[in-house]
Design an enzyme around this catalytic site. Sequence first.
Site, mmCIF file in Angstrom:
data_model
loop_
_atom_site.group_PDB
_atom_site.id
_atom_site.type_symbol
_atom_site.label_atom_id
_atom_site.label_comp_id
_atom_site.label_asym_id
_atom_site.label_seq_id
_atom_site.Cartn_x
_atom_site.Cartn_y
_atom_site.Cartn_z
ATOM 1 C CB THR A 76 -4.899 13.556 -18.928
ATOM 2 O OG1 THR A 76 -3.647 13.939 -19.938
ATOM 3 C CG2 THR A 76 -4.821 12.858 -17.785
ATOM 4 C CG ASN A 166 3.759 12.432 -27.271
ATOM 5 O OD1 ASN A 166 2.823 11.608 -27.600
ATOM 6 N ND2 ASN A 166 3.884 12.808 -26.797
ATOM 7 C CD GLN A 196 0.630 15.378 -30.457
ATOM 8 O OE1 GLN A 196 0.952 16.675 -31.066
ATOM 9 N NE2 GLN A 196 0.959 15.998 -28.970
ATOM 10 C CB SER A 216 -6.352 17.719 -26.157
ATOM 11 O OG SER A 216 -5.156 18.446 -25.367
ATOM 12 N N GLY A 217 -7.498 20.695 -27.176
ATOM 13 C CA GLY A 217 -7.607 22.004 -27.788
ATOM 14 C C GLY A 217 -6.481 22.081 -27.174
ATOM 15 C CG HIS A 218 -2.953 22.416 -25.075
ATOM 16 N ND1 HIS A 218 -2.066 22.169 -24.354
ATOM 17 C CD2 HIS A 218 -3.405 21.217 -24.098
ATOM 18 C CE1 HIS A 218 -1.738 20.801 -23.614
ATOM 19 N NE2 HIS A 218 -2.083 20.345 -23.099
ATOM 20 C CB THR A 254 -20.406 25.142 -15.361
ATOM 21 O OG1 THR A 254 -21.266 24.626 -14.648
ATOM 22 C CG2 THR A 254 -20.636 26.140 -15.710
ATOM 23 C CB CYS A 345 16.056 18.647 -18.813
ATOM 24 S SG CYS A 345 16.516 18.853 -20.328
HETATM 25 N N1 PLP Z 1 -1.863 12.879 -25.337
HETATM 26 C C1 PLP Z 1 -0.885 12.607 -26.343
HETATM 27 C C2 PLP Z 1 -0.589 12.300 -27.461
HETATM 28 C C3 PLP Z 1 -0.332 13.997 -26.481
HETATM 29 O O1 PLP Z 1 0.789 14.189 -26.195
HETATM 30 C C4 PLP Z 1 -0.953 14.543 -24.902
HETATM 31 C C5 PLP Z 1 -0.192 15.661 -24.055
HETATM 32 O O2 PLP Z 1 0.859 15.752 -24.421
HETATM 33 C C6 PLP Z 1 -1.928 13.841 -23.888
HETATM 34 C C7 PLP Z 1 -2.288 13.096 -24.116
HETATM 35 C C8 PLP Z 1 -2.124 14.855 -22.999
HETATM 36 O O3 PLP Z 1 -3.489 15.876 -23.377
HETATM 37 P P1 PLP Z 1 -3.751 16.976 -22.553
HETATM 38 O O4 PLP Z 1 -2.875 17.791 -22.177
HETATM 39 O O5 PLP Z 1 -4.926 17.388 -22.875
HETATM 40 O O6 PLP Z 1 -4.402 15.861 -20.603
#
Ligand code: PLP
Length: 764
Positions: A76, A166, A196, A216-218, A254, A345
């Site tokens: 984001t 996603n 993704q 995005s790492g997670h 940092t 939901c």
């Molecule tokens: N873009 C896509 C395609 C995503 O799937 C996501 C997360 O769901 C994001 C952007 C946002 O990523 P982040 O959680 O690292 O801000």
Amino acid sequence: MKQSQSLIYLDANATTPVLPAAAKAAMDAMEHLYGNPSSSHITGLQAKALMEQTRQAARKHLGSGAGKLVFTSGATEGIQTAILSALIAARDNSSANKTADERACLLYGATEHKAVPESLRHWNKVLGINARVLAIPVDREGRLDLDFIAAHGAYALLICTMAVNNETGVYQDLPALERAIRSANPQAFWMVDCVQALGKLPLELAATSIDYAPFSGHKLYAPKGIGMLYIRDGAPFTPFIAGGGQEGGLRSGTENLPAMAALKVVLDMLNGDANDRFADHATLINYRLKLIAALQSAFGEIVLNHSLNNSVPTTLNFAVPGFSSKEIMDLFDAADIRVSSGSACSSKVTGSFVLDAMGLPRWQSESAIRLSFGPAICDSEIDAACERIIRAAGSLRHSCLLARDSKLDDGSRTPLSGLLQFKDDGACCWLYVEPQSRSAVIIDPLPALEQRLLGIIRCQELTLRAVVDTHGHGDHSSNREGLVAKLGLNGETDHLGWPADCETIELQGCHVEALSLGNQQLVRIESPGHTDDSITLAMLDSAGKVLFAFVGDTVLPGSIGRSNFPQSSTGALYQSLKIMHKLLGNDTLLLSSHDYHNDFFTNFAVEAAQNPLLAAVLGGAMDQAQFVSEKAAMDATLNDKAGETIMCGAYSQCGSTKGVKEYSTDSLEQLLRDNSDALVLDIREPHEYELSHRESRCINVPLTRLAGFVASEPQARSKPLVLICRSGSRSLVAARALERFGFSAIAHVAGGYALLGNRTRNAA
Ligand code: PLP
């Protein structure tokens, strides 16, 4: 409590667990490499070296060439930074004066993650650019419309597309997209959201004209809070975060070194520089096929919401006909399988904007379920997932929500009896099964419930005595004829479905027609007013006592039925209310055809306490003429807007109750120890209850059977009752309804079993 089983996590597109090796690297960094990369001492230099090694690994994997690679907090932030940079450059490029052109636009793919269009609108406004923000349509397979880009691209300041979606895993043909974009506009900035795609598609960024690419790492086994932004060599850049000048002044603050250490482990694996390996493409394809086969075997029929030919193999989006996303989510959650729904939901069914943009039928969008996994998944996890999915669906068979199939049937079926309430968009349909004879009636059948009702009647082997409408519905169609035909019910009836061959009996001095169900009787009371054909159907026990009554739209929870339709008569409604009150009394459970505010059921005492007009009628304090005039004023507040649901009742008030008492799982234990009368009601559906752990001293009262519980357990009204469900939302809804109905000691478990799970894990 039942033993909890291992968790099956199939929601990798939302986030992933951190790989043990990555977590270890993060922990090592926290314990040993805790230096600030900006410090010039050795501890700082070591930290900086690790940071740069991570960057090098990322450069290698992404093919970033001479481009920059900046660490961010996540995608984001990367998206903001890219959009801000591109828009400031477009605005400042005054020689081209592009932003002043009224045709100037910002283009984004219609299936983009919300972070993209929302950020575009935000910065477009904040920077005063005010370009048109246009969604590029996609086709049925999720592919961007290149003709649209050809038509609008010339005026585009920035074009935002995504590499992999996603929700569906659909990937774009990036070379074809690049040709379309560049032939329309060689100068437009181009951002590709690659979140993704990381680890799922090869990317050689510097070989393309992509200007910005956030990651995005997670989403790939690194912790939350670390991301990367690729910036093409020469593409404009404005820091989104200013401060201490870290990252060469491009992104201050940092650095999150532990997360970078973890990310490096993942990148090394992708680069083949670590011993551990991710599953290869062919294996992942095979895993998805196995999951599809398991789902088909579990549910009989599933519908895929995307093609397997243009989607990454780690994502599968499907729908089960006849089930909403929420129902399958609840089922899977109870089976400890974590998946995601396309729709939010909420109690109001919503669809997925991605599937809507692809033009899929609305039901597919409202029923969408996404399974997603990462490349670290292995054979045994996929096999366990398949086995668990089949077991979860088996519980739907036990409660007859899925057709029973001898191949999968383990012979157990939970026999159904009593009252069931089904809802669709504020309308209610009722099924009553007389326990001894297992004969049944359906009241006010709704089209959306056809399959479910047919399935239950057939699989429970019930003797259906009648399918009756309480009146000719104006706001929705009845499915009476369809059901009667499919169930082969023949026998003469009137236009509401009331059988012709009924006996006449006496009920408190009135002659009424009666239909027998075992040793009970369903009697018909004429109650015109809302419509001229409205009837009330009261169920009598073998001693002639009224058990409950289906009152159609004459009385609704929180309101009296409206009487300003052409086929209404307010005078007749006045008389009907009086007759119904005389025959049913204050306390009989009234079951309506609508429930707009999740009150489920009511009685005259509850309604009269909230509705002065009704109280005056029932108490004899108002004559018919005055009622007609006051009711007309009340009905006038109902403004029917085109395209909106027609409301069938004029509201006196919207069930405001005092706050329901909340229990935590600890205080619940205390209550159960201290009060031997206290009962826990598990408010989830029977298949969820069957699948998962439950509190001791617990009975299962699903929302569909709340009315049945109230009808059959009158003594429960004064007992301490604590309601529990998956997340605390259904239990709150049910607790409010019971409290409104006069249950005196009602409470619910805030957070539901979800937090109970936490507690068990914490204690372990
Ligand atoms: N873009 C896509 C395609 C995503 O799937 C996501 C997360 O769901 C994001 C952007 C946002 O990523 P982040 O959680 O690292 O801000």
